[in-house]
Design a protein around this motif. Structure first.
Motif, mmCIF file in Angstrom:
data_model
loop_
_atom_site.group_PDB
_atom_site.id
_atom_site.type_symbol
_atom_site.label_atom_id
_atom_site.label_comp_id
_atom_site.label_asym_id
_atom_site.label_seq_id
_atom_site.Cartn_x
_atom_site.Cartn_y
_atom_site.Cartn_z
ATOM 1 N N ALA A 278 24.269 69.214 12.591
ATOM 2 C CA ALA A 278 25.432 68.625 13.260
ATOM 3 C C ALA A 278 25.584 69.125 14.690
ATOM 4 O O ALA A 278 25.914 68.351 15.592
ATOM 5 C CB ALA A 278 26.693 68.926 12.453
ATOM 6 N N ILE A 279 25.334 70.403 14.922
ATOM 7 C CA ILE A 279 25.502 70.909 16.286
ATOM 8 C C ILE A 279 24.373 70.443 17.200
ATOM 9 O O ILE A 279 24.515 70.471 18.430
ATOM 10 C CB ILE A 279 25.578 72.445 16.304
ATOM 11 C CG1 ILE A 279 24.261 73.071 15.865
ATOM 12 C CG2 ILE A 279 26.721 72.936 15.463
ATOM 13 C CD1 ILE A 279 24.231 74.578 15.997
ATOM 14 N N CYS A 280 23.253 70.005 16.612
ATOM 15 C CA CYS A 280 22.124 69.548 17.424
ATOM 16 C C CYS A 280 22.137 68.049 17.681
ATOM 17 O O CYS A 280 21.257 67.542 18.389
ATOM 18 C CB CYS A 280 20.803 69.936 16.754
ATOM 19 S SG CYS A 280 20.499 71.710 16.713
ATOM 20 N N ARG A 281 23.076 67.325 17.113
ATOM 21 C CA ARG A 281 23.136 65.895 17.358
ATOM 22 C C ARG A 281 23.492 65.596 18.807
ATOM 23 O O ARG A 281 24.000 66.456 19.531
ATOM 24 C CB ARG A 281 24.165 65.245 16.435
ATOM 25 C CG ARG A 281 23.703 65.114 14.990
ATOM 26 C CD ARG A 281 24.794 64.513 14.140
ATOM 27 N NE ARG A 281 24.363 64.295 12.769
ATOM 28 C CZ ARG A 281 25.171 63.867 11.801
ATOM 29 N NH1 ARG A 281 26.437 63.626 12.064
ATOM 30 N NH2 ARG A 281 24.702 63.690 10.592
ATOM 31 N N ASP B 126 18.813 72.694 25.406
ATOM 32 C CA ASP B 126 18.004 71.573 25.853
ATOM 33 C C ASP B 126 18.233 70.361 24.936
ATOM 34 O O ASP B 126 18.158 70.467 23.708
ATOM 35 C CB ASP B 126 16.521 71.968 25.837
ATOM 36 C CG ASP B 126 15.626 70.857 26.349
ATOM 37 O OD1 ASP B 126 15.663 70.568 27.556
ATOM 38 O OD2 ASP B 126 14.892 70.267 25.521
ATOM 39 N N ALA B 127 18.497 69.203 25.548
ATOM 40 C CA ALA B 127 18.837 68.005 24.776
ATOM 41 C C ALA B 127 17.660 67.536 23.922
ATOM 42 O O ALA B 127 17.833 67.120 22.772
ATOM 43 C CB ALA B 127 19.291 66.889 25.714
ATOM 44 N N ARG B 128 16.452 67.604 24.478
ATOM 45 C CA ARG B 128 15.290 67.146 23.712
ATOM 46 C C ARG B 128 15.037 68.050 22.509
ATOM 47 O O ARG B 128 14.745 67.578 21.400
ATOM 48 C CB ARG B 128 14.058 67.123 24.619
ATOM 49 C CG ARG B 128 12.795 66.699 23.886
ATOM 50 C CD ARG B 128 11.548 66.910 24.731
ATOM 51 N NE ARG B 128 10.362 66.806 23.901
ATOM 52 C CZ ARG B 128 9.868 67.773 23.156
ATOM 53 N NH1 ARG B 128 10.492 68.958 23.133
ATOM 54 N NH2 ARG B 128 8.783 67.611 22.418
ATOM 55 N N SER B 129 15.156 69.355 22.691
ATOM 56 C CA SER B 129 14.969 70.280 21.573
ATOM 57 C C SER B 129 16.003 70.036 20.482
ATOM 58 O O SER B 129 15.685 70.063 19.280
ATOM 59 C CB SER B 129 15.047 71.722 22.066
ATOM 60 O OG SER B 129 14.042 71.993 23.014
ATOM 61 N N CYS B 130 17.240 69.798 20.871
ATOM 62 C CA CYS B 130 18.279 69.510 19.889
ATOM 63 C C CYS B 130 17.960 68.233 19.121
ATOM 64 O O CYS B 130 18.161 68.158 17.900
ATOM 65 C CB CYS B 130 19.634 69.396 20.586
ATOM 66 S SG CYS B 130 20.240 70.954 21.288
#
Length: 824
Positions: free
Chosen positions: A285-288, A300-304
């Motif tokens: 959820a925190i990586c969405r 980093d948005a791509r890593s998330c």
């Protein structure tokens, strides 16, 4: 009727309780016999499969810890209910007459006997749970590196089928339903609130997601970004992933009181699945997109995106495997654990291998944006990638060849370690964002102050050519905080704190698995210190305690250096307090940190301050006689910080020394004088000697300017001229108002005195110069003379000729007339 019914109801219960107590005592004797057998096996010292089988057999005969804890909890509730019934009966006995209820006293006696029997059963079950838990922990430590099951073969397939049949049996699930209904009926209010809460979370899930997106949008604007947005986003994320894990946790709570069997196995499976589900779902959820990690923590948005995409398929596999594995291990039959439980473990481990291989690829994995291209981690990324993927694969192989127990223990701790690292990184990112926002707020405040000062300086630009005092003023502005330095110190403290917290948590997880950690405790460096009565004052110092002390000292030093910066940046900058107060608070916090570290380190090496009081008393006497000046200065420094008669930035005079206080330390206070020399003054001098603090309560000071005018001058006109000159100097304050007084008649002048006030001590000499210049100019324009001292010299002698002879060395002076008279 009352007596008969009461006795009839309690007599069978007492018989049942006595039978249960006897059964518990027999099981306790069996546990103790198993402990003795284990001691004999371990004393032999062999490490073979036969020894492993014997230990595993002893382990399998032990009662399940979950069942014992459930029985103890149920028994505690029974004891509480029995005592409550006894209290009610005693109240009835006090209120009723013996003629109305003649059998009440006998019922009370029977209830008291029942309460005593229930308490005896509770104590026996507690003793059984304690000794069984101790033996289980001991066996688990020894069995970790011993083969626990046979390798996978054809028989294992049959065991898997038996486990599936056991887990899917309709009759077993009917027992689960009945146990859940009984649990809900025993706690109807809590059960209803739980159901309503879960339904509410499910209904509000979409709303939580929309609100989280709105908070993420607010963080993109400088004017609306605050740390409270991050806290609200964190709470919304928790609420969004909570329904499923909360439902499983509720099932666990309902079934744990079932007493044992299949329902309790389902309860522990639900608990394990709930923990895994919440941990992985929260990570996803925190990586969405727009979630907590990218929008608030700066990840980093791509890593998330990569993490969220792969966690989506990993979550159902891990949750299902955790449920099945925990259910099978909660039973006393190893057939289900080594069969179906091992299959679930293998599937979960292989899924984890695939996840790690896809997520942490060396070329473009999720950690690539966070690694410095010049750092050692980037250069060793390919080397570290291999053990990262090979470790869970090796655990799967170990479980296949029979080391199933070892693999499950290590796998569980690896999962917990991953969660700890993730939570540590998330906590560090949260605090870093907090510090960043606080730094930005302080920088904005200081920028506004600088703009106001520059505006004020431009308004008074006509005074740019005003003379300076010619005395050195130290570069000291306690009102201004070095934001960059404080932020860097705070980040350093956060990094060290995060690393220390993660390391301590990992040690707690792995301490009972890695025997090497226990070896340090067995290495004794010093013996114990005993008093006259052979009681231990200071225990033996071990290598482990010394290691902890070294780590604690390092942490204390780092905290003492960097914690004040965090305090100033986050807390003190929010309050309108002066720089001296900030300095005192920061210094006291540093002292408290150091004292706390010393006390904690002393406790780690076994120093009991209460039992070592005679040592402390001896040290106190030694300090009192040998280091009394140092102790006096230290205590005086504490008094200065608490009482604050002198603050950093104050202008003081101590004896013949005048200057600005620049530092207050443990032993001495540093004063920077007007020649820019730093003078160390012992703190004791500020407490015992007379000290002039020019700026303690107010920076306003008075100037006394003496002015003399010639005799015969117009006094009123001279007064007005001096007053006009004083009013023309801009640094002279209007409140308090200046005054010009005629204070006396001198030898050659009428003596006036100008009494004027200035707002800052640094303005005294420049303002004195301005006043002298203005007064001299004003009196000259008014035609009033400022006299200089004049003296008339009268020479008196009886014989002027003798005077002339003595003056000219015995020769008469031709320049004098007859009898020494002056020439004509």
């Amino acid at each position: 009727m009352f007596v008969d019914s009461g006795v009839a109801e309690e007599a069978p219960s007492l018989d049942v309780l006595q039978a249960e107590i006897q059964t518990t005592n027999r099981r306790l004797e069996q546990v103790r016999a198993s402990a003795a057998a284990v001691d004999q096996i371990l004393d032999i010292g062999l490490a073979s499969d036969e020894v492993g089988e014997l230990l595993h057999e002893s382990r399998s005969r032990l009662p399940l810890q979950q069942d014992l804890l459930s029985r103890v909890a149920a028994r505690e509730r029974t004891v509480a209910e029995a005592k409550l019934d006894l209290v009610r009966m005693l109240d009835q006995h006090r209120l009723a007459e013996a003629a109305d209820k003649p059998g009440l006293k006998e019922s009370i006696l029977a209830q008291e006997a029942y309460v005593a029997a229930v308490e005896e059963a509770l104590e026996a079950e507690k003793q059984l749970a304690t000794e069984a838990s101790a033996l289980t922990s001991r066996l688990d430590e020894k069995l970790l590196w011993i083969r626990s099951a046979s390798p996978i073969d054809v028989q294992w397939v049959n065991d898997v089928g038996a486990g599936v049949a056991w887990l899917a049996a309709p009759g077993q699930w009917r027992l689960v339903g009945q146990a859940a209904l009984r649990g809900a009926a025993s706690h109807p209010v809590l059960s209803g609130l739980g159901v309503v809460g879960i339904l509410g979370l499910l209904i509000g899930k979409r709303r939580f997601k929309r609100r989280e997106a709105q908070l993420a949008e607010l963080t993109r604007r400088f004017s609306t970004d605050t740390f409270s947005l991050t806290l609200r986003a964190f709470l919304l994320t928790v609420l969004r992933v909570l329904p499923g894990p909360a439902a499983l946790l509720g099932v666990c709570a309902l079934l744990l009181g079932a007493g044992g069997g299949f329902p309790v196995a389902i309860a522990w499976g639900s608990l394990a699945a709930s923990v895994v589900w919440f941990g992985l779902s929260f990570s996803r959820a925190i990586c969405r997109e727009g979630g907590l990690a990218a929008a608030h923590l700066g990840w980093d948005a791509r890593s998330c995106h990569v993490l969220a995409r792969h966690l989506r398929w990993l979550i159902p596999i891990q949750v299902s495997a955790a449920f099945v594995d925990a259910c099978t291990r909660a039973t006393s039959d190893e057939l289900y654990s080594f069969g179906l439980g091992r299959l679930a473990f293998l599937l979960a481990t292989l899924a984890l291998v695939v996840f790690l291989a896809l997520v942490f690829r060396p070329r473009n994995g999720v950690l690539s944006p966070f690694l410095s291209r010049d750092g050692w981690a980037w250069r060793l990324r390919r080397v570290l990638y291999i053990p990262l993927v090979a470790l869970p694969l090796g655990l799967a192989v170990a479980a296949s060849v029979g080391y199933y127990y070892t693999a499950t223990v290590i796998q569980t701790r690896l999962f917990l370690s991953g969660l700890i690292v993730l939570l540590g990184v998330a906590a560090y990112s949260l605090f870093a964002r907090w510090i960043s926002i606080a730094r930005r707020r302080v920088a904005l405040k200081q920028a506004r102050q600088r703009l106001a000062e520059e505006r004020e300086a431009r308004e008074r630009s006509e005074d740019a050519d005003a003379p300076v005092s010619g005395e050195a003023t130290p570069e000291l502005d306690p009102q201004v905080l070095d934001v960059e330095a404080a932020s860097e110190q705070t980040r350093t403290l956060l990094r060290i704190g995060a690393i220390a917290g993660i390391a301590a948590s990992l040690w707690a997880v792995w301490a009972d698995v890695l025997p090497a950690l226990a070896v340090l405790e067995s290495v004794k460096l010093t013996g114990a210190t005993l008093d006259a009565e052979s009681e231990v004052i200071v225990p033996a110092v071990t290598l482990w305690s010394l290691t902890l002390v070294a780590l604690l000292i390092a942490v204390t030093v780092v905290a003492a250096r960097n914690l004040p910066a965090l305090l100033e940046l986050v807390v003190l900058a929010r309050f309108p307090i002066d720089g001296g107060t900030r300095y005192a608070i920061v210094t006291l916090v540093r002292y408290v940190v150091i004292a706390g570290g010393v006390i904690w380190a002393s406790h780690l090496i076994g120093i009991d301050w209460g039992r070592a009081q005679w040592i402390i008393a001896a040290l106190g006497v030694g300090l009192g006689f040998g280091l009394q000046e140092i102790v006096a200065n230290f205590v005086s420094g504490l008094i200065i910080l608490f009482e604050r008669p002198v603050r950093v930035g104050d202008v003081v005079t101590v004896g013949e020394i005048s200057g600005t206080v620049s530092r207050i330390q443990i032993r001495a206070t540093t004063i920077t004088d007007w020649d820019n020399k730093e003078i160390l003054v012992p703190n004791k001098a500020f407490i015992t000697d007379r000290v002039i603090n020019w700026t303690l309560s107010s920076p306003i000071t008075r100037l006394l300017i003496p002015v003399g005018v010639a005799y015969g001058s117009d006094v009123v006109k001279a007064h007005d001229a001096i007053a006009n000159a004083v009013r023309s100097v801009p640094a002279v304050l209007d409140d308090p108002a200046p005054s010009i007084l005629l204070i006396g008649f001198g030898d050659s002048s009428l003596d006036f005195e100008v009494r004027a006030f200035v707002g800052q001590l640094a303005q005294r000499l420049p303002t004195t110069h301005d006043l002298h210049t203005a007064i001299e100019s004003s009196l000259r324009e008014a035609g009033i003379e400022i006299p200089f001292p004049q003296h008339d010299l009268w020479l008196r002698a009886k014989d002027t000729s003798e005077l002339a002879t003595d003056t000219l060395g015995g020769q008469p002076n031709e320049a004098l007339g007859p009898e020494g008279s002056p020439p004509r």
